[in-house]
Design a protein around this motif. Structure first.
Motif, PDB file in Angstrom:
ATOM      1  N   ALA A 184     -20.974  32.314  -8.626  1.00  0.00           N
ATOM      2  CA  ALA A 184     -20.904  33.586  -9.318  1.00  0.00           C
ATOM      3  C   ALA A 184     -21.850  34.534  -9.186  1.00  0.00           C
ATOM      4  O   ALA A 184     -23.036  34.101  -9.089  1.00  0.00           O
ATOM      5  CB  ALA A 184     -20.502  33.239 -10.961  1.00  0.00           C
ATOM      6  N   ARG A 185     -21.807  35.714  -8.916  1.00  0.00           N
ATOM      7  CA  ARG A 185     -22.769  36.912  -8.944  1.00  0.00           C
ATOM      8  C   ARG A 185     -23.284  37.098 -10.337  1.00  0.00           C
ATOM      9  O   ARG A 185     -24.382  37.840 -10.299  1.00  0.00           O
ATOM     10  CB  ARG A 185     -22.116  38.037  -8.143  1.00  0.00           C
ATOM     11  CG  ARG A 185     -21.808  37.485  -6.629  1.00  0.00           C
ATOM     12  CD  ARG A 185     -21.194  38.953  -6.067  1.00  0.00           C
ATOM     13  NE  ARG A 185     -20.656  38.606  -4.692  1.00  0.00           N
ATOM     14  CZ  ARG A 185     -20.944  38.772  -3.617  1.00  0.00           C
ATOM     15  NH1 ARG A 185     -22.587  39.534  -3.694  1.00  0.00           N
ATOM     16  NH2 ARG A 185     -20.533  38.606  -2.486  1.00  0.00           N
ATOM     17  N   THR A 186     -22.418  37.262 -11.331  1.00  0.00           N
ATOM     18  CA  THR A 186     -22.618  37.692 -12.581  1.00  0.00           C
ATOM     19  C   THR A 186     -24.340  36.761 -13.202  1.00  0.00           C
ATOM     20  O   THR A 186     -24.132  35.583 -13.094  1.00  0.00           O
ATOM     21  CB  THR A 186     -21.596  37.541 -13.509  1.00  0.00           C
ATOM     22  OG1 THR A 186     -20.716  38.207 -12.988  1.00  0.00           O
ATOM     23  CG2 THR A 186     -22.064  38.082 -14.726  1.00  0.00           C
ATOM     24  N   LEU A 187     -25.032  37.691 -13.545  1.00  0.00           N
ATOM     25  CA  LEU A 187     -26.239  36.946 -14.145  1.00  0.00           C
ATOM     26  C   LEU A 187     -26.115  36.659 -15.466  1.00  0.00           C
ATOM     27  O   LEU A 187     -25.615  37.276 -16.277  1.00  0.00           O
ATOM     28  CB  LEU A 187     -27.446  37.705 -14.033  1.00  0.00           C
ATOM     29  CG  LEU A 187     -27.895  38.216 -12.270  1.00  0.00           C
ATOM     30  CD1 LEU A 187     -29.254  38.785 -12.248  1.00  0.00           C
ATOM     31  CD2 LEU A 187     -28.170  36.856 -11.569  1.00  0.00           C
ATOM     32  N   PRO A 188     -26.743  35.615 -16.228  1.00  0.00           N
ATOM     33  CA  PRO A 188     -26.564  35.403 -17.545  1.00  0.00           C
ATOM     34  C   PRO A 188     -27.217  36.299 -18.461  1.00  0.00           C
ATOM     35  O   PRO A 188     -28.172  36.954 -17.827  1.00  0.00           O
ATOM     36  CB  PRO A 188     -27.171  33.930 -17.757  1.00  0.00           C
ATOM     37  CG  PRO A 188     -28.052  33.734 -16.524  1.00  0.00           C
ATOM     38  CD  PRO A 188     -27.474  34.442 -15.333  1.00  0.00           C
ATOM     39  N   VAL A 189     -26.657  36.442 -19.334  1.00  0.00           N
ATOM     40  CA  VAL A 189     -27.417  37.512 -20.344  1.00  0.00           C
ATOM     41  C   VAL A 189     -27.451  36.870 -21.698  1.00  0.00           C
ATOM     42  O   VAL A 189     -26.506  36.185 -22.334  1.00  0.00           O
ATOM     43  CB  VAL A 189     -26.221  38.962 -20.702  1.00  0.00           C
ATOM     44  CG1 VAL A 189     -26.656  39.788 -21.553  1.00  0.00           C
ATOM     45  CG2 VAL A 189     -25.988  39.489 -19.201  1.00  0.00           C
ATOM     46  N   LEU A 190     -28.323  37.144 -22.681  1.00  0.00           N
ATOM     47  CA  LEU A 190     -28.958  36.709 -23.726  1.00  0.00           C
ATOM     48  C   LEU A 190     -27.868  37.500 -24.714  1.00  0.00           C
ATOM     49  O   LEU A 190     -27.952  38.632 -25.017  1.00  0.00           O
ATOM     50  CB  LEU A 190     -30.317  36.753 -24.335  1.00  0.00           C
ATOM     51  CG  LEU A 190     -31.232  35.804 -23.529  1.00  0.00           C
ATOM     52  CD1 LEU A 190     -32.625  36.322 -23.973  1.00  0.00           C
ATOM     53  CD2 LEU A 190     -30.833  34.500 -24.105  1.00  0.00           C
ATOM     54  N   ALA A 191     -27.025  36.503 -25.337  1.00  0.00           N
ATOM     55  CA  ALA A 191     -26.057  37.067 -26.430  1.00  0.00           C
ATOM     56  C   ALA A 191     -27.147  37.438 -27.766  1.00  0.00           C
ATOM     57  O   ALA A 191     -27.966  36.657 -27.969  1.00  0.00           O
ATOM     58  CB  ALA A 191     -25.162  36.069 -26.951  1.00  0.00           C
ATOM     59  N   PRO A 192     -26.795  38.403 -28.566  1.00  0.00           N
ATOM     60  CA  PRO A 192     -27.400  38.868 -29.959  1.00  0.00           C
ATOM     61  C   PRO A 192     -27.173  37.672 -30.979  1.00  0.00           C
ATOM     62  O   PRO A 192     -28.398  37.190 -31.493  1.00  0.00           O
ATOM     63  CB  PRO A 192     -26.633  40.013 -30.489  1.00  0.00           C
ATOM     64  CG  PRO A 192     -25.606  40.306 -29.454  1.00  0.00           C
ATOM     65  CD  PRO A 192     -25.705  39.496 -28.311  1.00  0.00           C
TER      66      PRO A 192
END
Length: 138
Positions: free
Chosen positions: A97-105
């Protein structure tokens, strides 16, 4: 080579041929692979006599492998456990996957990762995938 047994099956992992000592394994993108990745992580730190890190390394591997299984694309993921310093273990999971992980609030797995790991990050791959990694210190 390292081997572990789980559920009547024996798995063999390949030592990394270059770079820091470690083990690497290609796994199908299935829920069973998350368990396999965790077992590899636990076994590896015990081989290195870093038992105090086992639970944290396993937690990080489970989270990263679980994310790769859930959000990855195509058939396989690559998991690795490397000893980058005498008391530092790096967990790596690579997917397509190209999508990078993002910290959820809200509380999420990556928030737990941030609490457990000394540092973590991502490395985009030229072929379109990414490696998500985390360093766990004793």
């Amino acid at each position: 080579m390292a081997s572990t047994s789980r559920g009547g099956r024996t798995y063999v992992s390949t030592p990394t041929p270059t770079g820091p000592p470690g083990y690497i394994e290609m796994l199908e993108r299935t829920a069973e692979s998350v368990d396999r990745a965790e077992a590899l992580a636990r076994h590896t730190v015990r081989v290195w006599s870093l038992d105090p890190l086992a639970d944290r390394v396993a937690l990080v591997m489970r989270e990263l492998a679980g994310n790769a299984v859930r959000f990855g694309t195509r058939g396989a993921i690559c998991v690795a456990v490397r000893r980058v310093e005498p008391r530092v273990v790096r967990v790596e999971v690579t997917d397509h996957a190209r999508t990078l992980p993002v910290l959820a609030p809200a509380p999420s797995g990556l928030r737990r990762l941030e609490e457990v790991a000394e540092k973590w990050g991502t490395t985009p791959r030229r072929w379109g995938g990414k490696t998500v990694w985390a360093d766990i210190c004793e």
